[in-house]
Design a protein around this motif. Structure first.
Motif, PDB file in Angstrom:
ATOM      1  N   GLU A   1      -5.827   2.307  -3.346  1.00 59.17           N
ATOM      2  CA  GLU A   1      -5.695   3.599  -3.787  1.00 59.17           C
ATOM      3  C   GLU A   1      -7.051   3.588  -4.763  1.00 59.17           C
ATOM      4  O   GLU A   1      -7.369   2.669  -5.438  1.00 59.17           O
TER       5      GLU A   1
ATOM      6  N   ALA B   1      -1.029  -0.601  -3.882  1.00 56.29           N
ATOM      7  CA  ALA B   1      -1.332   0.770  -4.269  1.00 56.29           C
ATOM      8  C   ALA B   1      -0.165   0.996  -5.550  1.00 56.29           C
ATOM      9  O   ALA B   1       0.885   1.447  -5.274  1.00 56.29           O
TER      10      ALA B   1
ATOM     11  N   THR C   1       1.574   4.256  -6.519  1.00 57.76           N
ATOM     12  CA  THR C   1       2.716   4.795  -5.661  1.00 57.76           C
ATOM     13  C   THR C   1       3.913   4.000  -5.943  1.00 57.76           C
ATOM     14  O   THR C   1       4.877   4.531  -5.614  1.00 57.76           O
ATOM     15  N   TRP C   2       3.913   2.834  -6.301  1.00 60.00           N
ATOM     16  CA  TRP C   2       4.956   2.177  -7.011  1.00 60.00           C
ATOM     17  C   TRP C   2       5.618   2.895  -8.313  1.00 60.00           C
ATOM     18  O   TRP C   2       6.827   3.088  -8.293  1.00 60.00           O
TER      19      TRP C   2
ATOM     20  N   ALA D   1      -1.275   8.861 -11.659  1.00 59.15           N
ATOM     21  CA  ALA D   1       0.106   8.280 -11.562  1.00 59.15           C
ATOM     22  C   ALA D   1       0.456   7.989 -13.025  1.00 59.15           C
ATOM     23  O   ALA D   1       1.649   8.382 -13.531  1.00 59.15           O
TER      24      ALA D   1
ATOM     25  N   GLU E   1      -6.476   7.745  -8.770  1.00 61.80           N
ATOM     26  CA  GLU E   1      -5.188   8.069  -8.121  1.00 61.80           C
ATOM     27  C   GLU E   1      -4.010   7.112  -9.099  1.00 61.80           C
ATOM     28  O   GLU E   1      -2.856   7.953  -9.740  1.00 61.80           O
TER      29      GLU E   1
ATOM     30  N   HIS F   1       0.700  -1.269   0.053  1.00 62.63           N
ATOM     31  CA  HIS F   1      -0.056   0.057  -0.058  1.00 62.63           C
ATOM     32  C   HIS F   1       0.993   1.507  -0.190  1.00 62.63           C
ATOM     33  O   HIS F   1       0.312   2.298  -0.050  1.00 62.63           O
ATOM     34  N   LYS F   2       2.211   0.954   0.044  1.00 61.88           N
ATOM     35  CA  LYS F   2       3.191   2.191  -0.098  1.00 61.88           C
ATOM     36  C   LYS F   2       4.264   1.653  -0.729  1.00 61.88           C
ATOM     37  O   LYS F   2       4.418   0.358  -1.285  1.00 61.88           O
TER      38      LYS F   2
ATOM     39  N   ARG G   1       5.206   5.947  -9.173  1.00 63.63           N
ATOM     40  CA  ARG G   1       5.608   7.373  -8.769  1.00 63.63           C
ATOM     41  C   ARG G   1       6.957   7.088  -8.093  1.00 63.63           C
ATOM     42  O   ARG G   1       8.101   8.024  -8.417  1.00 63.63           O
ATOM     43  N   LEU G   2       7.174   6.127  -7.543  1.00 63.28           N
ATOM     44  CA  LEU G   2       8.763   5.893  -6.894  1.00 63.28           C
ATOM     45  C   LEU G   2       9.660   5.577  -7.949  1.00 63.28           C
ATOM     46  O   LEU G   2      10.802   6.178  -7.808  1.00 63.28           O
TER      47      LEU G   2
END
Length: 458
Positions: free
Chosen positions: A184, A151, A154-155, A192, A188, A114-115, A157-158
Protein backbone atom coordinates in the motif's frame (compact mmCIF):
# COMPACT_ATOMS: atom_id res chain seq x y z
CA UNK A 1 -15.22 5.52 23.68
CA UNK A 2 -17.74 3.89 25.94
CA UNK A 3 -18.77 4.51 29.52
CA UNK A 4 -16.86 3.24 32.51
CA UNK A 5 -17.83 2.46 36.05
CA UNK A 6 -16.67 4.59 38.95
CA UNK A 7 -14.53 1.78 40.32
CA UNK A 8 -12.38 1.73 37.16
CA UNK A 9 -11.13 5.31 37.56
CA UNK A 10 -7.72 5.61 39.26
CA UNK A 11 -6.61 8.57 41.33
CA UNK A 12 -4.51 11.09 39.41
CA UNK A 13 -1.99 13.52 40.82
CA UNK A 14 0.01 16.28 39.16
CA UNK A 15 3.38 17.64 40.30
CA UNK A 16 5.08 20.62 38.64
CA UNK A 17 8.87 21.04 38.68
CA UNK A 18 10.27 24.33 37.41
CA UNK A 19 12.44 27.34 38.06
CA UNK A 20 9.78 30.02 38.10
CA UNK A 21 12.31 32.89 38.05
CA UNK A 22 12.87 34.78 34.80
CA UNK A 23 15.31 37.59 34.06
CA UNK A 24 13.94 41.01 33.19
CA UNK A 25 12.17 40.79 29.81
CA UNK A 26 12.45 36.97 29.94
CA UNK A 27 9.62 35.23 28.09
CA UNK A 28 10.13 31.45 28.13
CA UNK A 29 8.87 29.30 31.00
CA UNK A 30 9.78 25.59 31.16
CA UNK A 31 8.27 23.02 33.49
CA UNK A 32 8.22 19.26 33.90
CA UNK A 33 4.75 17.99 34.76
CA UNK A 34 4.72 14.58 36.44
CA UNK A 35 1.39 12.76 36.19
CA UNK A 36 0.81 9.73 38.38
CA UNK A 37 -2.22 7.45 38.51
CA UNK A 38 -2.96 4.85 41.18
CA UNK A 39 -5.98 2.55 41.47
CA UNK A 40 -9.10 3.90 43.14
CA UNK A 41 -12.41 5.64 42.58
CA UNK A 42 -11.67 9.18 43.69
CA UNK A 43 -9.25 11.85 42.61
CA UNK A 44 -7.79 14.64 44.66
CA UNK A 45 -10.26 13.96 47.45
CA UNK A 46 -13.17 14.50 45.06
CA UNK A 47 -15.28 11.52 43.88
CA UNK A 48 -15.39 10.95 40.15
CA UNK A 49 -19.05 11.10 39.03
CA UNK A 50 -20.45 7.60 38.71
CA UNK A 51 -21.40 6.75 35.14
CA UNK A 52 -23.70 3.79 34.50
CA UNK A 53 -22.01 0.92 32.75
CA UNK A 54 -22.68 -2.76 32.20
CA UNK A 55 -21.52 -4.89 35.12
CA UNK A 56 -17.96 -6.00 34.40
CA UNK A 57 -17.29 -9.66 33.97
CA UNK A 58 -15.12 -11.30 36.63
CA UNK A 59 -11.48 -11.69 35.82
CA UNK A 60 -9.49 -14.86 36.30
CA UNK A 61 -8.78 -13.96 39.91
CA UNK A 62 -12.47 -13.54 40.68
CA UNK A 63 -12.44 -9.72 40.88
CA UNK A 64 -14.04 -7.21 38.51
CA UNK A 65 -12.26 -6.66 35.20
CA UNK A 66 -12.24 -3.19 33.63
CA UNK A 67 -14.06 -3.15 30.31
CA UNK A 68 -11.45 -3.77 27.64
CA UNK A 69 -11.08 -5.07 24.11
CA UNK A 70 -7.87 -6.19 22.40
CA UNK A 71 -7.12 -7.11 18.79
CA UNK A 72 -3.86 -8.91 17.97
CA UNK A 73 -2.60 -8.36 14.40
CA UNK A 74 -0.11 -11.02 13.27
CA UNK A 75 1.91 -10.56 10.09
CA UNK A 76 1.27 -13.59 7.87
CA UNK A 77 3.03 -12.32 4.75
CA UNK A 78 5.26 -14.67 2.77
CA UNK A 79 8.43 -13.40 4.42
CA UNK A 80 7.25 -14.80 7.76
CA UNK A 81 8.21 -18.23 6.40
CA UNK A 82 11.91 -17.33 6.13
CA UNK A 83 13.07 -18.98 8.28
CA UNK A 84 10.09 -21.22 9.06
CA UNK A 85 10.69 -20.81 12.79
CA UNK A 86 9.61 -17.17 12.48
CA UNK A 87 5.96 -17.98 11.76
CA UNK A 88 5.92 -20.80 14.28
CA UNK A 89 7.36 -18.60 17.01
CA UNK A 90 4.96 -15.77 16.18
CA UNK A 91 2.06 -18.21 16.62
CA UNK A 92 3.45 -19.45 19.93
CA UNK A 93 4.08 -15.93 21.25
CA UNK A 94 0.57 -14.88 20.28
CA UNK A 95 -0.82 -17.93 22.06
CA UNK A 96 1.06 -16.91 25.21
CA UNK A 97 -0.40 -13.42 24.94
CA UNK A 98 -3.89 -14.87 24.58
CA UNK A 99 -3.34 -16.83 27.79
CA UNK A 100 -2.82 -13.45 29.47
CA UNK A 101 -6.19 -12.05 28.35
CA UNK A 102 -8.43 -11.94 31.40
CA UNK A 103 -11.89 -13.45 31.55
CA UNK A 104 -14.52 -10.99 30.37
CA UNK A 105 -12.20 -9.08 28.03
CA UNK A 106 -13.29 -8.93 24.38
CA UNK A 107 -10.61 -10.01 21.90
CA UNK A 108 -9.89 -11.06 18.33
CA UNK A 109 -6.98 -12.20 16.17
CA UNK A 110 -6.29 -10.73 12.73
CA UNK A 111 -3.99 -12.26 10.10
CA UNK A 112 -2.28 -9.49 8.16
CA UNK A 113 -1.03 -9.79 4.60
CA UNK A 114 -1.87 -7.53 1.61
CA UNK A 115 -5.33 -7.73 3.15
CA UNK A 116 -6.67 -8.25 6.65
CA UNK A 117 -8.52 -11.37 7.71
CA UNK A 118 -10.17 -12.01 11.05
CA UNK A 119 -9.09 -15.54 11.92
CA UNK A 120 -10.78 -15.58 15.33
CA UNK A 121 -13.60 -15.47 16.20
CA UNK A 122 -14.79 -14.39 12.71
CA UNK A 123 -17.96 -12.78 11.36
CA UNK A 124 -16.77 -9.27 12.22
CA UNK A 125 -17.12 -9.64 15.95
CA UNK A 126 -15.11 -10.08 19.13
CA UNK A 127 -15.03 -13.08 21.45
CA UNK A 128 -15.36 -12.78 25.22
CA UNK A 129 -12.35 -14.31 26.90
CA UNK A 130 -12.85 -17.44 28.99
CA UNK A 131 -11.03 -20.80 29.00
CA UNK A 132 -13.06 -22.08 26.05
CA UNK A 133 -12.59 -19.05 23.77
CA UNK A 134 -8.89 -18.81 24.57
CA UNK A 135 -8.49 -22.48 23.61
CA UNK A 136 -10.37 -21.94 20.32
CA UNK A 137 -8.28 -18.85 19.56
CA UNK A 138 -5.06 -20.80 20.04
CA UNK A 139 -6.41 -23.56 17.83
CA UNK A 140 -7.08 -20.96 15.11
CA UNK A 141 -3.50 -19.72 15.45
CA UNK A 142 -2.17 -23.17 14.59
CA UNK A 143 -3.79 -22.85 11.17
CA UNK A 144 -2.02 -19.59 10.28
CA UNK A 145 0.23 -19.86 7.23
CA UNK A 146 2.67 -17.38 5.70
CA UNK A 147 1.57 -16.19 2.25
CA UNK A 148 1.00 -12.83 0.60
CA UNK A 149 2.18 -9.24 1.01
CA UNK A 150 2.08 -6.49 3.61
CA UNK A 151 -0.50 -3.69 3.91
CA UNK A 152 -0.49 -2.53 7.51
CA UNK A 153 -3.16 0.11 7.00
CA UNK A 154 -5.72 -2.57 6.15
CA UNK A 155 -4.87 -4.44 9.35
CA UNK A 156 -5.39 -1.32 11.45
CA UNK A 157 -8.70 -0.48 9.79
CA UNK A 158 -10.05 -3.97 10.47
CA UNK A 159 -8.86 -3.75 14.08
CA UNK A 160 -10.65 -0.41 14.38
CA UNK A 161 -13.92 -1.86 13.09
CA UNK A 162 -13.70 -4.79 15.49
CA UNK A 163 -12.80 -2.65 18.49
CA UNK A 164 -15.56 -0.17 17.69
CA UNK A 165 -18.11 -2.97 18.14
CA UNK A 166 -17.20 -3.27 21.83
CA UNK A 167 -18.94 -1.05 24.39
CA UNK A 168 -15.83 -0.72 26.56
CA UNK A 169 -13.54 2.14 27.58
CA UNK A 170 -10.18 0.45 26.89
CA UNK A 171 -9.48 -0.45 23.24
CA UNK A 172 -6.05 -1.68 22.34
CA UNK A 173 -4.19 -3.27 19.47
CA UNK A 174 -0.98 -5.30 19.29
CA UNK A 175 0.73 -5.42 15.90
CA UNK A 176 3.57 -7.74 14.86
CA UNK A 177 5.33 -7.37 11.51
CA UNK A 178 8.54 -8.59 9.92
CA UNK A 179 8.54 -6.68 6.65
CA UNK A 180 8.09 -3.38 4.91
CA UNK A 181 4.67 -2.02 4.04
CA UNK A 182 5.12 -2.70 0.33
CA UNK A 183 1.53 -3.38 -0.74
CA UNK A 184 0.00 0.00 0.00
CA UNK A 185 1.15 3.56 -0.57
CA UNK A 186 2.63 5.57 2.34
CA UNK A 187 -0.31 7.95 2.17
CA UNK A 188 -2.71 5.00 2.60
CA UNK A 189 -1.00 3.97 5.83
CA UNK A 190 -0.97 7.59 6.96
CA UNK A 191 -4.71 7.88 6.25
CA UNK A 192 -5.37 4.69 8.23
CA UNK A 193 -3.39 6.02 11.18
CA UNK A 194 -5.24 9.33 11.06
CA UNK A 195 -8.55 7.46 11.01
CA UNK A 196 -7.59 5.25 13.97
CA UNK A 197 -5.94 7.92 16.14
CA UNK A 198 -7.94 8.54 19.29
CA UNK A 199 -10.08 5.44 18.71
CA UNK A 200 -7.66 2.85 20.09
CA UNK A 201 -4.06 2.58 21.28
CA UNK A 202 -1.59 0.19 19.71
CA UNK A 203 1.78 -1.38 20.51
CA UNK A 204 3.89 -2.31 17.47
CA UNK A 205 6.75 -4.76 17.19
CA UNK A 206 9.24 -5.47 14.42
CA UNK A 207 10.63 -9.00 14.16
CA UNK A 208 13.97 -9.65 12.48
CA UNK A 209 15.72 -6.91 10.49
CA UNK A 210 13.77 -6.59 7.24
CA UNK A 211 11.11 -4.14 8.45
CA UNK A 212 11.06 -0.35 8.22
CA UNK A 213 11.71 1.36 11.55
CA UNK A 214 9.81 4.53 10.73
CA UNK A 215 6.72 2.51 9.79
CA UNK A 216 6.64 0.57 13.06
CA UNK A 217 7.50 3.54 15.26
CA UNK A 218 5.05 5.64 13.27
CA UNK A 219 2.21 3.25 14.15
CA UNK A 220 3.11 3.35 17.84
CA UNK A 221 3.51 7.12 17.85
CA UNK A 222 0.22 7.87 16.10
CA UNK A 223 -1.71 5.44 18.31
CA UNK A 224 0.04 6.32 21.60
CA UNK A 225 1.57 2.89 22.09
CA UNK A 226 5.06 1.45 22.37
CA UNK A 227 7.45 0.29 19.64
CA UNK A 228 10.27 -2.22 19.95
CA UNK A 229 12.31 -4.82 18.13
CA UNK A 230 12.75 -8.56 18.54
CA UNK A 231 15.88 -8.81 16.44
CA UNK A 232 16.22 -12.59 16.48
CA UNK A 233 13.00 -14.23 15.23
CA UNK A 234 14.29 -17.61 16.41
CA UNK A 235 14.41 -16.38 20.00
CA UNK A 236 11.03 -17.70 21.09
CA UNK A 237 11.62 -16.81 24.74
CA UNK A 238 12.26 -13.12 23.94
CA UNK A 239 9.29 -12.88 21.59
CA UNK A 240 6.97 -14.64 24.04
CA UNK A 241 8.13 -12.52 26.97
CA UNK A 242 7.59 -9.32 24.99
CA UNK A 243 4.13 -10.33 23.75
CA UNK A 244 3.08 -11.39 27.23
CA UNK A 245 4.39 -8.15 28.72
CA UNK A 246 2.47 -6.10 26.16
CA UNK A 247 -0.76 -7.93 26.93
CA UNK A 248 -0.26 -7.67 30.68
CA UNK A 249 0.26 -3.94 30.27
CA UNK A 250 -2.94 -3.66 28.23
CA UNK A 251 -4.84 -5.62 30.87
CA UNK A 252 -3.60 -3.15 33.49
CA UNK A 253 -5.21 -0.12 31.86
CA UNK A 254 -8.18 1.26 33.80
CA UNK A 255 -9.23 4.48 32.08
CA UNK A 256 -8.98 5.76 28.50
CA UNK A 257 -9.04 9.10 26.71
CA UNK A 258 -7.42 11.16 29.46
CA UNK A 259 -6.22 14.52 28.13
CA UNK A 260 -3.61 16.92 29.40
CA UNK A 261 -5.38 20.29 29.31
CA UNK A 262 -3.19 23.38 29.25
CA UNK A 263 -4.74 26.80 29.88
CA UNK A 264 -2.67 29.94 29.33
CA UNK A 265 -3.61 33.54 30.19
CA UNK A 266 -4.10 36.32 27.67
CA UNK A 267 -0.84 37.08 25.90
CA UNK A 268 0.75 33.71 26.70
CA UNK A 269 0.98 30.72 24.36
CA UNK A 270 2.14 27.12 24.45
CA UNK A 271 5.45 26.66 22.64
CA UNK A 272 5.42 22.86 22.95
CA UNK A 273 4.15 19.90 24.96
CA UNK A 274 6.23 16.71 24.93
CA UNK A 275 5.96 13.47 26.78
CA UNK A 276 9.51 12.87 28.02
CA UNK A 277 9.13 9.72 30.15
CA UNK A 278 9.00 6.80 29.69
CA UNK A 279 9.62 7.78 26.06
CA UNK A 280 9.96 11.02 24.11
CA UNK A 281 6.80 11.86 22.15
CA UNK A 282 6.01 15.33 20.82
CA UNK A 283 2.32 16.09 21.41
CA UNK A 284 2.39 19.73 20.32
CA UNK A 285 0.64 19.25 16.97
CA UNK A 286 -2.07 17.04 18.51
CA UNK A 287 -3.67 19.92 20.39
CA UNK A 288 -7.46 20.08 20.30
CA UNK A 289 -8.93 23.45 21.25
CA UNK A 290 -10.87 23.28 24.53
CA UNK A 291 -12.43 26.70 24.98
CA UNK A 292 -10.87 30.10 25.51
CA UNK A 293 -7.06 29.86 25.69
CA UNK A 294 -7.09 26.13 26.52
CA UNK A 295 -6.03 23.09 24.55
CA UNK A 296 -6.19 19.33 25.15
CA UNK A 297 -3.28 16.99 24.40
CA UNK A 298 -4.03 13.23 24.22
CA UNK A 299 -2.30 10.89 26.66
CA UNK A 300 -4.07 7.61 25.84
CA UNK A 301 -4.98 4.94 28.41
CA UNK A 302 -3.77 4.73 32.00
CA UNK A 303 -3.28 2.09 34.66
CA UNK A 304 -1.08 2.37 37.73
CA UNK A 305 1.82 4.36 36.28
CA UNK A 306 3.63 7.67 36.13
CA UNK A 307 4.67 9.78 33.14
CA UNK A 308 6.54 13.06 32.70
CA UNK A 309 5.70 15.89 30.30
CA UNK A 310 7.79 18.90 29.31
CA UNK A 311 5.72 22.07 28.90
CA UNK A 312 7.20 25.24 27.43
CA UNK A 313 5.11 28.43 27.57
CA UNK A 314 5.92 31.85 26.10
CA UNK A 315 4.65 34.69 28.28
CA UNK A 316 4.55 38.47 27.76
CA UNK A 317 7.70 40.26 28.90
CA UNK A 318 7.38 41.95 32.29
CA UNK A 319 9.33 44.11 34.72
CA UNK A 320 11.30 42.92 37.74
CA UNK A 321 9.03 42.16 40.68
CA UNK A 322 6.03 41.12 38.62
CA UNK A 323 4.65 37.60 38.68
CA UNK A 324 1.91 35.73 36.86
CA UNK A 325 0.28 32.36 36.40
CA UNK A 326 1.92 31.15 33.19
CA UNK A 327 -0.23 28.03 32.73
CA UNK A 328 -2.72 25.80 34.47
CA UNK A 329 -2.24 22.12 33.68
CA UNK A 330 -5.15 19.74 34.28
CA UNK A 331 -5.96 16.10 33.65
CA UNK A 332 -9.48 15.84 32.25
CA UNK A 333 -11.76 12.97 31.31
CA UNK A 334 -14.48 13.38 28.65
CA UNK A 335 -18.07 12.58 29.59
CA UNK A 336 -20.12 10.24 27.38
CA UNK A 337 -23.09 12.61 27.41
CA UNK A 338 -20.99 15.39 25.92
CA UNK A 339 -20.97 17.40 29.13
CA UNK A 340 -18.00 19.20 30.61
CA UNK A 341 -15.00 16.89 31.08
CA UNK A 342 -14.41 15.68 34.63
CA UNK A 343 -11.30 17.22 36.23
CA UNK A 344 -8.91 14.64 37.65
CA UNK A 345 -5.98 16.70 38.94
CA UNK A 346 -4.33 20.07 38.43
CA UNK A 347 -0.96 21.84 38.67
CA UNK A 348 0.14 25.44 38.24
CA UNK A 349 3.10 26.88 36.31
CA UNK A 350 4.27 30.31 37.50
CA UNK A 351 6.53 33.07 36.23
CA UNK A 352 8.31 35.55 38.52
CA UNK A 353 10.61 38.23 37.10
CA UNK A 354 13.78 38.97 39.09
CA UNK A 355 17.08 40.81 38.79
CA UNK A 356 18.79 38.03 40.77
CA UNK A 357 21.01 36.45 38.12
CA UNK A 358 21.67 33.35 40.21
CA UNK A 359 17.94 32.67 40.60
CA UNK A 360 17.02 33.39 36.99
CA UNK A 361 19.83 31.36 35.39
CA UNK A 362 19.53 28.23 37.55
CA UNK A 363 18.00 25.37 35.58
CA UNK A 364 15.60 23.10 37.40
CA UNK A 365 17.14 19.58 37.63
CA UNK A 366 14.09 17.89 36.09
CA UNK A 367 13.96 20.36 33.19
CA UNK A 368 17.70 19.98 32.60
CA UNK A 369 17.52 16.20 32.71
CA UNK A 370 14.68 15.82 30.23
CA UNK A 371 16.06 18.48 27.91
CA UNK A 372 19.13 16.27 27.75
CA UNK A 373 17.07 13.11 27.19
CA UNK A 374 15.24 14.72 24.26
CA UNK A 375 18.58 15.85 22.81
CA UNK A 376 19.91 12.30 23.30
CA UNK A 377 17.10 10.82 21.20
CA UNK A 378 17.65 13.45 18.50
CA UNK A 379 21.42 12.96 18.47
CA UNK A 380 21.05 9.20 17.98
CA UNK A 381 18.64 9.65 15.08
CA UNK A 382 20.79 12.31 13.41
CA UNK A 383 23.94 10.26 13.95
CA UNK A 384 22.47 7.11 12.42
CA UNK A 385 21.02 9.09 9.50
CA UNK A 386 24.46 10.63 8.86
CA UNK A 387 26.09 7.21 9.00
CA UNK A 388 23.64 5.80 6.45
CA UNK A 389 24.32 8.82 4.21
CA UNK A 390 28.08 8.24 4.37
CA UNK A 391 28.78 11.35 6.46
CA UNK A 392 31.17 9.70 8.89
CA UNK A 393 32.37 12.93 10.50
CA UNK A 394 28.79 14.02 11.18
CA UNK A 395 27.90 10.57 12.47
CA UNK A 396 30.89 10.53 14.81
CA UNK A 397 30.02 13.97 16.21
CA UNK A 398 26.35 13.20 16.81
CA UNK A 399 26.85 9.71 18.20
CA UNK A 400 29.66 11.02 20.39
CA UNK A 401 27.29 13.62 21.79
CA UNK A 402 24.75 10.86 22.38
CA UNK A 403 27.32 8.83 24.33
CA UNK A 404 28.12 11.91 26.42
CA UNK A 405 24.45 12.59 27.19
CA UNK A 406 23.67 8.93 27.97
CA UNK A 407 26.63 8.76 30.36
CA UNK A 408 25.81 12.04 32.12
CA UNK A 409 22.15 11.14 32.64
CA UNK A 410 22.72 7.56 33.75
CA UNK A 411 20.85 6.11 30.78
CA UNK A 412 22.75 2.82 30.95
CA UNK A 413 20.51 0.89 28.54
CA UNK A 414 21.04 3.43 25.76
CA UNK A 415 24.76 3.62 26.56
CA UNK A 416 25.06 -0.15 26.05
CA UNK A 417 23.27 0.07 22.70
CA UNK A 418 25.53 2.94 21.58
CA UNK A 419 28.60 0.88 22.49
CA UNK A 420 27.59 -1.64 19.84
CA UNK A 421 27.73 1.05 17.15
CA UNK A 422 30.76 3.09 18.31
CA UNK A 423 33.96 2.45 20.24
CA UNK A 424 33.82 4.71 23.27
CA UNK A 425 37.17 6.41 23.97
CA UNK A 426 35.91 8.84 26.62
CA UNK A 427 32.22 8.90 27.55
CA UNK A 428 32.50 12.09 29.59
CA UNK A 429 33.73 14.12 26.61
CA UNK A 430 31.82 12.16 23.97
CA UNK A 431 34.98 10.99 22.23
CA UNK A 432 34.14 7.97 20.06
CA UNK A 433 35.18 6.10 16.92
CA UNK A 434 32.67 4.56 14.55
CA UNK A 435 32.90 0.79 14.42
CA UNK A 436 33.99 -0.50 11.02
CA UNK A 437 31.34 -3.20 11.07
CA UNK A 438 28.00 -2.95 12.85
CA UNK A 439 25.41 -5.71 12.94
CA UNK A 440 22.19 -4.54 11.33
CA UNK A 441 20.21 -5.79 14.32
CA UNK A 442 22.31 -3.65 16.68
CA UNK A 443 21.81 -0.52 14.61
CA UNK A 444 18.07 -1.11 14.30
CA UNK A 445 17.74 -1.79 18.04
CA UNK A 446 19.50 1.49 18.86
CA UNK A 447 17.28 3.46 16.49
CA UNK A 448 14.05 1.81 17.61
CA UNK A 449 14.80 2.34 21.31
CA UNK A 450 16.36 5.80 20.95
CA UNK A 451 13.34 7.57 22.44
CA UNK A 452 13.32 5.56 25.68
CA UNK A 453 14.35 7.73 28.61
CA UNK A 454 15.36 7.37 32.24
CA UNK A 455 13.87 9.42 35.03
CA UNK A 456 15.69 11.93 37.17
CA UNK A 457 17.83 10.26 39.83
CA UNK A 458 16.49 10.92 43.30
Amino acid sequence: MANFAKSTVPRFSVEVFQNEHLPEEGREVNAIVTVTSTGGGTTGGMPIPAIPAPAPAPDQDGGPSPGAAVVIMVDCSGSMDYPPTKMRNARDATAAAIDTVRDGVAFAVVAGTHKAEEVFPGEGRLAIADPATRARAKDALRRLRADGGTAIGTWLRLADRLLASADVPIRHGILLTDGRNEHEKPEELRAALDACAGRFTCDARGVGTDWEIKEVTGVASALLGSADIVADPSDLAALTADFTRMMENAMGKEVADVSLRVWTPLGAEVAFVKQVAPTVEDLTDRRAEAGARAGDYPTGSWGDESRDYHLCVRVPAADVGQEMLAARVSLVLPQPDGGLPAPLAQGLVRAVWTDDMVASTAMNPQVAHYTGQAELAQAIQQGLDARKAGDMDGATAKLGRAVQLASASGNEDTAKLLAKVVDVVDAATGTVRLKAKVAEADEMTLETRSTKTVRVKK
